[in-house]
Design a protein around this motif. Structure first.
Motif, PDB file in Angstrom:
ATOM      1  N   SER A  41       0.829  -1.208   0.000  1.00 40.64           N
ATOM      2  CA  SER A  41       0.000   0.000   0.000  1.00 40.64           C
ATOM      3  C   SER A  41       0.863   1.258   0.000  1.00 40.64           C
ATOM      4  O   SER A  41       0.501   2.262  -0.603  1.00 40.64           O
ATOM      5  CB  SER A  41      -0.961  -0.004   1.185  1.00 40.64           C
ATOM      6  N   GLU A  44       2.032   1.789  -3.552  1.00 43.54           N
ATOM      7  CA  GLU A  44       0.927   2.290  -4.363  1.00 43.54           C
ATOM      8  C   GLU A  44       0.684   3.766  -4.089  1.00 43.54           C
ATOM      9  O   GLU A  44       0.464   4.559  -5.009  1.00 43.54           O
ATOM     10  CB  GLU A  44      -0.344   1.495  -4.078  1.00 43.54           C
ATOM     11  N   GLU A  48       1.103   6.835  -6.824  1.00 43.01           N
ATOM     12  CA  GLU A  48      -0.003   7.754  -7.099  1.00 43.01           C
ATOM     13  C   GLU A  48       0.418   9.197  -6.837  1.00 43.01           C
ATOM     14  O   GLU A  48       0.106  10.104  -7.610  1.00 43.01           O
ATOM     15  CB  GLU A  48      -1.195   7.388  -6.223  1.00 43.01           C
TER      16      GLU A  48
END
Length: 94
Positions: A41, A44, A48
């Motif tokens: 996570s 990610e 982003e």
């Protein structure tokens, strides 16, 4: 001996020491899974965030180039059409 197992005890692991070992292995597996999920996570999120920063830099460069050329920004299209008024049908109740 009880007719049914006591909460937390199973018939497959009759010795308390074995249950403790099984619990510690389960805890270790959960900890490892949590660390993997956290890494995934986090990566990610960073990807982003980097994409948003790239887009922002690109838009800023376009805006600065436009301003340097002396162009005025185009106003956002605000073609809000008012809905046509309907005639009220008046019925005469005589």
């Amino acid at each position: 001996m009880p007719d049914r197992p006591v909460a937390g005890l199973t018939w497959n692991t009759p010795f308390p020491s074995q249950r403790a070992v099984d619990d510690s292995h389960a805890r270790e597996r959960l900890r490892a899974k949590f660390k993997d999920d956290a890494k995934k996570s986090s990566s990610e999120y960073e990807a982003e965030r980097a994409a948003v920063l790239r887009k922002t830099e690109h838009l800023r460069a376009l805006r600065l180039a436009r301003d340097a050329a002396g162009q005025q920004p185009e106003p956002a299209s605000q073609s809000k059409k008012t809905p046509a008024k309907r005639k009220k049908s008046q019925s005469k109740a005589d």
